[in-house]
Enzyme design. Structure first.
Site, short mmCIF file in Angstrom:
data_model
loop_
_atom_site.label_atom_id
_atom_site.label_comp_id
_atom_site.label_asym_id
_atom_site.label_seq_id
_atom_site.Cartn_x
_atom_site.Cartn_y
_atom_site.Cartn_z
CG LEU A 1 4.37 -21.01 48.08
CD1 LEU A 1 4.77 -21.92 47.89
CD2 LEU A 1 3.72 -20.98 49.05
N PRO A 2 7.65 -18.33 49.84
CG PRO A 2 6.86 -17.18 51.75
CD PRO A 2 6.06 -18.04 51.00
CG ASN B 1 7.62 -21.56 53.42
OD1 ASN B 1 8.55 -20.57 53.12
ND2 ASN B 1 6.85 -22.08 54.22
CE LYS C 1 13.95 -12.54 42.66
NZ LYS C 1 13.23 -12.94 42.85
CE LYS D 1 14.17 -16.28 48.96
NZ LYS D 1 12.62 -16.17 48.76
#
Length: 330
Positions: free
Chosen positions: A97-98, A102, A203, A278
């Site tokens: 998912l973005p 979400n 990440k 983001k």
């Protein structure tokens, strides 16, 4: 005796016996491939889910945009009307998912996974979200008797298509092998990082470094070009010297230096500037929460936010080279 003649003697019988046993093992292996739910069929989720299908796993798919599901229906996947419906039909689910919001909606919303999740289900979130959100989702999932693991990816769309992603996995170690069975269908590296949230931590640290190194590569290439150096020659020198990095030798941001990268295609495809901004924002939040100084990460975040505001939002993040070239003319 007649049977021995038909089978080619004792040696032939053993060959036949091995073939029968191999067929039985293969049949059991296919039977063990129970359906896997996949939610989020965007740029990354689409090829990831296809790789599960290629490895023989029945896929139960859902995306908020119905048109994203049509292709999977044609490929033989089951398509559902909600995340909850996926949870009702599958006890292993992958989400891609973005954003954090979400992910929260897909797991805990009115038609979310937790509305119909079965006890003992394994839920793997490959989205890149705030580590704190991953931890909260894990708590909510645990209350329902299921297991949550965060497993964000590195490698981009190209690696997703090729099945060469790197997965950074956080969660209960005893469940890692079960997750790895599925993740190795989509990636060449699956690394256990620790408790829930550590996959996300790995990440965002990786992507912060990637952004910094891409900006540095773009600045160095731009300076060298302005000093009269041929860009291909400069790239060659950098890549045999101590300045070498992934941004210079594999994903060079200067048009004409490399083939098969976004800079060779007007910065189309690849990893979008919006997504990089983001991820850098997530790194900033984590840095603030842990009181960690990240001055270069902060500067990189500001640069990618400016790029989004100046028309680069949909271009690959290596377009920072083009952005810097335009800035110098102002």
């Amino acid at each position: 005796m007649a049977a021995a003649v038909v089978l080619g003697g004792p040696a032939g019988w053993w060959r036949w016996h091995r073939r029968v046993r191999a067929a039985m093992v293969c049949s059991r292996a296919m039977a063990s491939k129970t359906p896997v739910g996949f939610i989020g069929l965007g740029n990354m989720g689409n090829p990831m889910a296809k790789n599960l299908l290629k490895h023989g796993y029945p896929v139960i798919a859902y995306d908020v945009f119905p048109e994203a599901c049509k292709e999977f229906q044609d490929l033989g996947a089951q398509v559902t009307d909600s995340s909850a419906d996926v949870a009702e039909r599958a006890d292993r689910i992958i989400t891609m998912l973005p954003s954090s919001s979400n992910a929260i909606e897909v797991y805990t919303g009115a038609n979310g996974i937790l509305k119909k999740v079965k006890k003992g289900s394994l839920l793997i979130d490959s989205s890149t979200i705030d580590p704190a959100v991953s931890k909260e989702l894990a708590k909510a999932v645990e209350k329902m008797g299921a297991v949550f693991m965060d497993a964000p990816v590195s490698g981009g769309v190209g690696a997703a298509r090729a099945g060469n992603l790197t997965f950074m996995v956080g969660g209960v170690e005893q469940e890692f092998d079960a997750a790895k069975e599925l993740l190795t269908c989509m990636g060449s590296n699956v690394v256990y990082c620790g408790e829930v949230g550590t996959g996300q931590a790995a990440k965002i640290c990786n992507n912060m470094l990637l952004a910094i190194s891409m900006i540095g590569t773009a600045e160095a290439m731009n300076l060298g070009i302005r000093l009269g150096l041929d860009p291909k020659l400069l790239a060659k020198i950098l890549n045999m010297s101590s300045g070498r990095c992934w941004s210079s030798d594999t994903y060079n941001p200067v048009p004409g230096v490399m083939e098969g990268v976004p800079s060779a295609n007007n910065y189309q495809g690849g990893f979008g500037t919006t997504l990089m901004a983001k991820d850098l924002g997530l790194a900033q939040i984590s840095a603030t929460n842990t009181k960690t100084p990240v001055p270069l990460g902060s500067q990189a975040h500001q640069i990618y936010r400016m790029m989004c505001a100046k028309g680069y939002a949909l271009k690959d993040f290596s377009a920072v080279f083009q952005f810097l070239r335009e800035e110098e003319t102002l």
